[in-house]
Design a protein around this motif. Structure first.
Motif, PDB file in Angstrom:
ATOM      1  N   GLU A 168      -7.071  16.920 -15.437  1.00 37.93           N
ATOM      2  CA  GLU A 168      -8.466  16.764 -15.844  1.00 37.93           C
ATOM      3  C   GLU A 168      -9.316  16.572 -14.593  1.00 37.93           C
ATOM      4  OE1 GLU A 168      -9.364  17.216 -18.934  1.00 37.93           O
ATOM      5  OE2 GLU A 168      -7.289  17.351 -19.637  1.00 37.93           O
ATOM      6  N   SER A 169     -10.362  17.374 -14.481  1.00 33.11           N
ATOM      7  CA  SER A 169     -11.225  17.285 -13.302  1.00 33.11           C
ATOM      8  C   SER A 169     -12.666  17.502 -13.741  1.00 33.11           C
ATOM      9  CB  SER A 169     -10.823  18.339 -12.259  1.00 33.11           C
ATOM     10  OG  SER A 169     -11.659  18.302 -11.128  1.00 33.11           O
ATOM     11  N   GLU A 170     -13.314  16.420 -14.135  1.00 32.49           N
ATOM     12  CA  GLU A 170     -14.674  16.545 -14.661  1.00 32.49           C
ATOM     13  C   GLU A 170     -15.695  16.379 -13.539  1.00 32.49           C
ATOM     14  OE1 GLU A 170     -17.115  17.993 -16.274  1.00 32.49           O
ATOM     15  OE2 GLU A 170     -15.495  17.793 -17.728  1.00 32.49           O
ATOM     16  N   GLU A 171     -16.197  17.516 -13.074  1.00 36.37           N
ATOM     17  CA  GLU A 171     -17.099  17.502 -11.929  1.00 36.37           C
ATOM     18  C   GLU A 171     -18.371  16.684 -12.153  1.00 36.37           C
ATOM     19  OE1 GLU A 171     -15.867  20.180 -13.441  1.00 36.37           O
ATOM     20  OE2 GLU A 171     -15.390  21.801 -12.051  1.00 36.37           O
ATOM     21  N   LEU A 172     -18.866  16.674 -13.383  1.00 35.72           N
ATOM     22  CA  LEU A 172     -20.134  15.993 -13.644  1.00 35.72           C
ATOM     23  C   LEU A 172     -20.049  14.487 -13.405  1.00 35.72           C
ATOM     24  CD1 LEU A 172     -21.387  17.874 -16.840  1.00 35.72           C
ATOM     25  CD2 LEU A 172     -22.081  18.205 -14.465  1.00 35.72           C
ATOM     26  N   SER A 173     -18.835  13.954 -13.318  1.00 36.37           N
ATOM     27  CA  SER A 173     -18.665  12.527 -13.046  1.00 36.37           C
ATOM     28  C   SER A 173     -18.653  12.228 -11.548  1.00 36.37           C
ATOM     29  CB  SER A 173     -17.369  12.012 -13.681  1.00 36.37           C
ATOM     30  OG  SER A 173     -16.236  12.640 -13.080  1.00 36.37           O
ATOM     31  N   ILE A 174     -18.640  13.268 -10.730  1.00 38.85           N
ATOM     32  CA  ILE A 174     -18.653  13.078  -9.276  1.00 38.85           C
ATOM     33  C   ILE A 174     -20.068  12.722  -8.835  1.00 38.85           C
ATOM     34  CG2 ILE A 174     -18.240  14.187  -7.039  1.00 38.85           C
ATOM     35  CD1 ILE A 174     -16.317  16.105  -8.476  1.00 38.85           C
ATOM     36  N   GLU A 175     -20.196  11.690  -8.032  1.00 39.10           N
ATOM     37  CA  GLU A 175     -21.495  11.236  -7.558  1.00 39.10           C
ATOM     38  C   GLU A 175     -22.248  12.376  -6.859  1.00 39.10           C
ATOM     39  OE1 GLU A 175     -24.769   9.006  -6.838  1.00 39.10           O
ATOM     40  OE2 GLU A 175     -23.045   8.403  -8.038  1.00 39.10           O
ATOM     41  N   GLY A 176     -23.419  12.680  -7.363  1.00 39.17           N
ATOM     42  CA  GLY A 176     -24.275  13.685  -6.743  1.00 39.17           C
ATOM     43  C   GLY A 176     -24.063  15.105  -7.227  1.00 39.17           C
ATOM     44  N   PHE A 177     -22.955  15.400  -7.881  1.00 39.86           N
ATOM     45  CA  PHE A 177     -22.638  16.780  -8.250  1.00 39.86           C
ATOM     46  C   PHE A 177     -23.679  17.377  -9.194  1.00 39.86           C
ATOM     47  CE2 PHE A 177     -20.775  20.009 -10.955  1.00 39.86           C
ATOM     48  CZ  PHE A 177     -20.054  20.796 -10.074  1.00 39.86           C
ATOM     49  N   SER A 178     -24.068  16.634 -10.220  1.00 42.04           N
ATOM     50  CA  SER A 178     -24.967  17.176 -11.240  1.00 42.04           C
ATOM     51  C   SER A 178     -26.339  17.538 -10.688  1.00 42.04           C
ATOM     52  CB  SER A 178     -25.114  16.194 -12.401  1.00 42.04           C
ATOM     53  OG  SER A 178     -25.727  15.000 -11.965  1.00 42.04           O
ATOM     54  N   ARG A 179     -26.701  16.991  -9.520  1.00 47.74           N
ATOM     55  CA  ARG A 179     -27.992  17.341  -8.911  1.00 47.74           C
ATOM     56  C   ARG A 179     -27.921  18.688  -8.196  1.00 47.74           C
ATOM     57  NH1 ARG A 179     -27.701  11.751  -7.814  1.00 47.74           N
ATOM     58  NH2 ARG A 179     -27.103  12.091  -5.631  1.00 47.74           N
ATOM     59  N   ASN A 180     -26.730  19.270  -8.162  1.00 49.60           N
ATOM     60  CA  ASN A 180     -26.522  20.599  -7.587  1.00 49.60           C
ATOM     61  C   ASN A 180     -27.019  20.714  -6.144  1.00 49.60           C
ATOM     62  OD1 ASN A 180     -25.560  23.221  -7.601  1.00 49.60           O
ATOM     63  ND2 ASN A 180     -27.373  24.088  -8.574  1.00 49.60           N
ATOM     64  N   PRO A 181     -26.495  19.853  -5.262  1.00 50.38           N
ATOM     65  CA  PRO A 181     -26.891  19.929  -3.853  1.00 50.38           C
ATOM     66  C   PRO A 181     -26.226  21.129  -3.172  1.00 50.38           C
ATOM     67  CG  PRO A 181     -25.147  18.322  -4.116  1.00 50.38           C
ATOM     68  CD  PRO A 181     -25.508  18.782  -5.504  1.00 50.38           C
TER      69      PRO A 181
ATOM     70  N   ARG B 195     -22.445  21.136  -3.137  1.00 53.78           N
ATOM     71  CA  ARG B 195     -21.823  20.902  -4.444  1.00 53.78           C
ATOM     72  C   ARG B 195     -20.357  21.312  -4.459  1.00 53.78           C
ATOM     73  NH1 ARG B 195     -23.740  25.096  -6.982  1.00 53.78           N
ATOM     74  NH2 ARG B 195     -21.739  26.130  -6.565  1.00 53.78           N
ATOM     75  N   CYS B 196     -20.068  22.491  -3.932  1.00 51.17           N
ATOM     76  CA  CYS B 196     -18.697  22.999  -3.958  1.00 51.17           C
ATOM     77  C   CYS B 196     -17.760  22.113  -3.140  1.00 51.17           C
ATOM     78  CB  CYS B 196     -18.676  24.439  -3.440  1.00 51.17           C
ATOM     79  SG  CYS B 196     -17.114  25.298  -3.704  1.00 51.17           S
ATOM     80  N   TYR B 197     -18.281  21.556  -2.051  1.00 51.60           N
ATOM     81  CA  TYR B 197     -17.482  20.638  -1.240  1.00 51.60           C
ATOM     82  C   TYR B 197     -17.098  19.406  -2.052  1.00 51.60           C
ATOM     83  CZ  TYR B 197     -16.459  16.926   2.104  1.00 51.60           C
ATOM     84  OH  TYR B 197     -15.871  15.879   2.762  1.00 51.60           O
ATOM     85  N   LEU B 198     -18.071  18.827  -2.747  1.00 49.64           N
ATOM     86  CA  LEU B 198     -17.812  17.624  -3.558  1.00 49.64           C
ATOM     87  C   LEU B 198     -16.724  17.896  -4.590  1.00 49.64           C
ATOM     88  CD1 LEU B 198     -21.493  16.458  -4.206  1.00 49.64           C
ATOM     89  CD2 LEU B 198     -19.896  15.554  -2.497  1.00 49.64           C
ATOM     90  N   CYS B 199     -16.813  19.052  -5.231  1.00 52.27           N
ATOM     91  CA  CYS B 199     -15.864  19.406  -6.287  1.00 52.27           C
ATOM     92  C   CYS B 199     -14.474  19.645  -5.717  1.00 52.27           C
ATOM     93  CB  CYS B 199     -16.362  20.654  -7.014  1.00 52.27           C
ATOM     94  SG  CYS B 199     -15.217  21.300  -8.236  1.00 52.27           S
ATOM     95  N   LYS B 200     -14.411  20.460  -4.666  1.00 48.47           N
ATOM     96  CA  LYS B 200     -13.104  20.819  -4.098  1.00 48.47           C
ATOM     97  C   LYS B 200     -12.397  19.601  -3.503  1.00 48.47           C
ATOM     98  CE  LYS B 200     -13.192  25.270  -4.872  1.00 48.47           C
ATOM     99  NZ  LYS B 200     -12.304  25.875  -5.889  1.00 48.47           N
ATOM    100  N   ARG B 201     -13.146  18.714  -2.887  1.00 53.77           N
ATOM    101  CA  ARG B 201     -12.504  17.532  -2.309  1.00 53.77           C
ATOM    102  C   ARG B 201     -11.888  16.671  -3.407  1.00 53.77           C
ATOM    103  NH1 ARG B 201     -11.849  15.267   2.487  1.00 53.77           N
ATOM    104  NH2 ARG B 201     -11.330  13.063   2.474  1.00 53.77           N
ATOM    105  N   GLU B 202     -12.619  16.499  -4.504  1.00 52.54           N
ATOM    106  CA  GLU B 202     -12.101  15.702  -5.617  1.00 52.54           C
ATOM    107  C   GLU B 202     -10.876  16.370  -6.239  1.00 52.54           C
ATOM    108  OE1 GLU B 202     -11.972  14.549  -9.983  1.00 52.54           O
ATOM    109  OE2 GLU B 202     -12.348  16.497  -9.066  1.00 52.54           O
ATOM    110  N   LEU B 203     -10.952  17.684  -6.439  1.00 56.53           N
ATOM    111  CA  LEU B 203      -9.857  18.415  -7.066  1.00 56.53           C
ATOM    112  C   LEU B 203      -8.607  18.427  -6.196  1.00 56.53           C
ATOM    113  CD1 LEU B 203      -8.569  20.278  -9.154  1.00 56.53           C
ATOM    114  CD2 LEU B 203      -9.718  22.203  -8.022  1.00 56.53           C
ATOM    115  N   PHE B 204      -8.771  18.781  -4.929  1.00 58.17           N
ATOM    116  CA  PHE B 204      -7.596  18.878  -4.070  1.00 58.17           C
ATOM    117  C   PHE B 204      -6.974  17.520  -3.775  1.00 58.17           C
ATOM    118  CE2 PHE B 204      -9.400  23.105  -2.727  1.00 58.17           C
ATOM    119  CZ  PHE B 204      -8.389  23.851  -3.303  1.00 58.17           C
ATOM    120  N   THR B 205      -7.775  16.461  -3.816  1.00 61.39           N
ATOM    121  CA  THR B 205      -7.206  15.126  -3.675  1.00 61.39           C
ATOM    122  C   THR B 205      -6.259  14.838  -4.831  1.00 61.39           C
ATOM    123  OG1 THR B 205      -9.142  14.280  -2.475  1.00 61.39           O
ATOM    124  CG2 THR B 205      -7.749  12.664  -3.573  1.00 61.39           C
TER     125      THR B 205
END
Length: 268
Positions: free
Chosen positions: A79-92, A95-105
């Motif tokens: 389970e990898s819910e990007e919208l729960s990552i701080e700052g992701f939903s603001r679409n900076p 954004r892709c960095y925030l998602c990939k770092r969380e996922l690959f961790t």
């Protein structure tokens, strides 16, 4: 062709030297070819992990499951819910960095628990020329990129996939649904669902390479130019516009430039 097969041999050698690996598997053209090759070389020492989230269409998840089952590859869904990552939903812009770092961790944690030495992802050499902040996370976490290491581009991967009998050889290119939003526009689960349903309708209508880009309340459709004539036929365009209106889009437009990978990066 000899050069192409040399690259494949280079890929196989690279994977063999890794010894064991977890492949981040999206069921796309690149990760499918990488997973198939890794499993052919390493057997049970190559497994797949797929992230389930609201930015990943269910059809892609089902295809990932079906492929691994058919090939006898161990498949873990995380389970990898990007919208729960701080700052992701603001679409900076990152954004892709925030998602990939969380996922690959998360995937690295699975690899460590399973005693597998490396994690690998499916970027190819064509990805080197575009704005790809996710590759910064790949580098920071020391995730491997075997297709890039072997010097393979998208066209070559398609050719080798066809040769290997993979049904994905002519599959449309795909990126997560969050990439459909102009930078700075808030991403919500509802909006992701709108994009998913809109693109699914285009696929159901037989269009091959599709994107529905979101600009506020406007949907900007990208398809191959060769399919323009068909989409503007009243029997196609009128019910399509009506359906997208029902989803919540006020305006529906066709991009006369046609499909372009990473077209949202023009705004950077």
């Amino acid at each position: 062709m000899d050069e192409l097969h040399e690259k494949k041999q280079r890929l196989e050698k690279y994977l063999r030297e890794l010894g064991s690996v977890v492949i981040a598997f999206s069921s796309g053209v690149d990760s499918t070819f990488l997973l198939k090759t890794a499993h052919d070389v390493l057997g049970d020492k190559a497994i797949a992990v797929t992230a389930r989230s609201c930015s990943f269409p269910k059809r892609e998840l089902n295809e990932a499951k079906a492929f691994c089952e058919a090939e006898g590859i161990e498949h873990i869904i995380v389970e990898s819910e990007e919208l729960s990552i701080e700052g992701f939903s603001r679409n900076p812009k990152n954004r892709c960095y925030l998602c990939k770092r969380e996922l690959f961790t998360k995937i690295l944690d699975i690899a460590n628990k399973r005693g597998l030495r490396y994690v690998a992802e499916g970027s190819n050499t064509d990805d080197n020329g575009d704005y790809r902040p996710g590759l910064a996370a790949v580098a920071e976490l020391e995730v491997k990129s075997p297709l890039r290491e072997a010097g393979l581009n998208k066209d070559e991967i398609r050719r080798l996939s066809k040769e290997a009998g993979l049904l994905t050889w002519d599959k449309q290119s795909f990126a997560c649904l969050a990439s459909r939003f102009v930078y700075g526009e808030t991403i919500t689960e509802e909006k992701l669902g709108m994009v998913d349903k809109a693109e699914q309708r285009l696929l159901d209508l037989g269009f091959h390479q599709v994107r529905v880009r979101v600009h506020g309340n406007m949907a900007r459709i990208e398809i191959e130019r060769s399919e323009f004539e068909r989409i503007i036929r009243p029997e196609i365009s009128e019910p399509l516009c009506e359906y997208l209106s029902e989803l919540g889009f006020v305006y529906v437009t066709l991009d006369l430039g046609g499909y372009k990978m990473g077209s949202m990066n023009k705004t950077l």
